[in-house]
Design a protein around this motif. Structure first.
Motif, PDB file in Angstrom:
ATOM      1  N   ASP A 126       0.829   6.124 -25.704  1.00  0.00           N
ATOM      2  CA  ASP A 126       2.085   6.042 -24.955  1.00  0.00           C
ATOM      3  C   ASP A 126       1.991   5.142 -23.729  1.00  0.00           C
ATOM      4  OD1 ASP A 126       0.313   7.924 -23.894  1.00  0.00           O
ATOM      5  OD2 ASP A 126       1.920   8.969 -22.843  1.00  0.00           O
ATOM      6  N   ALA A 127       0.819   4.961 -23.150  1.00  0.00           N
ATOM      7  CA  ALA A 127       0.592   4.130 -21.957  1.00  0.00           C
ATOM      8  C   ALA A 127       1.595   4.459 -20.846  1.00  0.00           C
ATOM      9  CB  ALA A 127       0.628   2.651 -22.302  1.00  0.00           C
ATOM     10  N   THR A 128       1.761   5.740 -20.591  1.00  0.00           N
ATOM     11  CA  THR A 128       2.678   6.218 -19.553  1.00  0.00           C
ATOM     12  C   THR A 128       2.067   5.960 -18.183  1.00  0.00           C
ATOM     13  OG1 THR A 128       3.466   7.959 -21.011  1.00  0.00           O
ATOM     14  CG2 THR A 128       3.856   8.270 -18.671  1.00  0.00           C
ATOM     15  N   HIS A 129       2.891   5.535 -17.241  1.00  0.00           N
ATOM     16  CA  HIS A 129       2.426   5.413 -15.863  1.00  0.00           C
ATOM     17  C   HIS A 129       2.094   6.824 -15.374  1.00  0.00           C
ATOM     18  CE1 HIS A 129       3.315   1.176 -15.234  1.00  0.00           C
ATOM     19  NE2 HIS A 129       4.368   1.373 -16.005  1.00  0.00           N
ATOM     20  N   LEU A 130       0.873   7.041 -14.966  1.00  0.00           N
ATOM     21  CA  LEU A 130       0.409   8.391 -14.657  1.00  0.00           C
ATOM     22  C   LEU A 130       1.064   9.025 -13.434  1.00  0.00           C
ATOM     23  CD1 LEU A 130      -3.376   8.206 -15.560  1.00  0.00           C
ATOM     24  CD2 LEU A 130      -1.549   9.383 -16.764  1.00  0.00           C
ATOM     25  N   TRP A 131       1.601   8.225 -12.548  1.00  0.00           N
ATOM     26  CA  TRP A 131       2.236   8.810 -11.374  1.00  0.00           C
ATOM     27  C   TRP A 131       3.466   9.636 -11.763  1.00  0.00           C
ATOM     28  CZ3 TRP A 131       7.238   7.935 -10.030  1.00  0.00           C
ATOM     29  CH2 TRP A 131       7.868   6.818 -10.572  1.00  0.00           C
ATOM     30  N   ILE A 132       4.072   9.338 -12.897  1.00  0.00           N
ATOM     31  CA  ILE A 132       5.272  10.066 -13.309  1.00  0.00           C
ATOM     32  C   ILE A 132       4.935  11.516 -13.650  1.00  0.00           C
ATOM     33  CG2 ILE A 132       7.162  10.166 -14.975  1.00  0.00           C
ATOM     34  CD1 ILE A 132       6.948   7.048 -15.106  1.00  0.00           C
ATOM     35  N   PRO A 133       4.034  11.789 -14.599  1.00  0.00           N
ATOM     36  CA  PRO A 133       3.714  13.200 -14.849  1.00  0.00           C
ATOM     37  C   PRO A 133       2.937  13.857 -13.698  1.00  0.00           C
ATOM     38  CG  PRO A 133       2.370  11.803 -16.257  1.00  0.00           C
ATOM     39  CD  PRO A 133       3.370  10.914 -15.570  1.00  0.00           C
ATOM     40  N   GLN A 134       2.172  13.072 -12.953  1.00  0.00           N
ATOM     41  CA  GLN A 134       1.424  13.648 -11.835  1.00  0.00           C
ATOM     42  C   GLN A 134       2.325  14.078 -10.690  1.00  0.00           C
ATOM     43  OE1 GLN A 134      -1.268  10.480 -10.872  1.00  0.00           O
ATOM     44  NE2 GLN A 134      -2.754  11.053 -12.456  1.00  0.00           N
ATOM     45  N   SER A 135       3.476  13.439 -10.552  1.00  0.00           N
ATOM     46  CA  SER A 135       4.383  13.796  -9.458  1.00  0.00           C
ATOM     47  C   SER A 135       4.907  15.216  -9.579  1.00  0.00           C
ATOM     48  CB  SER A 135       5.533  12.797  -9.377  1.00  0.00           C
ATOM     49  OG  SER A 135       6.303  12.848 -10.556  1.00  0.00           O
ATOM     50  N   VAL A 136       4.859  15.770 -10.776  1.00  0.00           N
ATOM     51  CA  VAL A 136       5.274  17.161 -10.973  1.00  0.00           C
ATOM     52  C   VAL A 136       4.349  18.104 -10.202  1.00  0.00           C
ATOM     53  CG1 VAL A 136       5.570  18.964 -12.709  1.00  0.00           C
ATOM     54  CG2 VAL A 136       6.326  16.647 -13.192  1.00  0.00           C
ATOM     55  N   MET A 137       3.080  17.726 -10.079  1.00  0.00           N
ATOM     56  CA  MET A 137       2.147  18.534  -9.280  1.00  0.00           C
ATOM     57  C   MET A 137       2.617  18.639  -7.846  1.00  0.00           C
ATOM     58  SD  MET A 137      -1.750  17.525 -10.377  1.00  0.00           S
ATOM     59  CE  MET A 137      -1.682  16.044  -9.412  1.00  0.00           C
TER      60      MET A 137
END
Length: 174
Positions: A126-137
């Motif tokens: 998927d090569a998702t920008h990791l800041w997107i799912p990490q921002s949920v933290m």
């Protein structure tokens, strides 16, 4: 003050609703992946997205679960302590928990910031920008920190926390 109270209660409820929506999205991703396999297609990144949704569900549920009495608490110890020391023990517990939650949120923010700054992407398909799912933290940790601080302030000024007992516990007379 009633506006702030209603806003915080709405915020806790909204975080619980977001957690439920994340669980529904996990189910939807699993079903979509199954359907894709049945028709011979590939759904790249579905396991990663389901993992992100599981993390989001967990972090968004923290504040709502705290105020609904779903977190594990040391009730046996708190019930065995007389009212005077009990209040001090609750203040100490909420202060420590709130401090840890704020500490976590602060460092989670910087973790997300540097992921964004360095343009980190997941190693999966998927090569998702990791800041997107990490921002949920950061959001979930911040909501938990707010909820713990809210309970701490209530114990300090009103003498009682805002954690409601679970309906199942009340039905058994505990």
């Amino acid at each position: 003050m009633t506006f702030l109270r209603r806003f915080l209660d709405f915020l806790y409820l909204a975080s619980g609703v977001l957690a439920a929506l994340c669980l529904i999205s996990i189910l939807s991703l699993i079903v979509a992946q199954m359907l894709a396999r049945w028709i011979g297609e590939i759904f790249p990144g579905a396991p990663s997205y389901a993992g992100y949704a599981m993390a989001a569900a967990s972090f968004f549920a923290f504040a709502n679960a705290l105020n609904r009495g779903a977190h594990i608490r040391v009730s046996v110890l708190l019930n065995a302590v007389p009212p005077g020391p009990k209040k001090l023990l609750e203040i100490w517990c909420f202060a420590l928990a709130a401090g840890i939650a704020w500490y976590f949120t602060y460092y989670a923010y910087w973790f997300v910031y540097w992921s964004w700054k360095f343009k980190e992407v997941s190693q999966g398909q998927d090569a998702t920008h990791l800041w997107i799912p990490q921002s949920v933290m950061v959001l979930g940790g911040g909501l938990l920190a707010i909820a713990l601080t809210d309970n701490l302030i209530n114990v300090l000024f009103k003498g009682e926390h805002r954690i409601s007992r679970d309906i199942v516990d009340q039905a058994h007379g505990e």
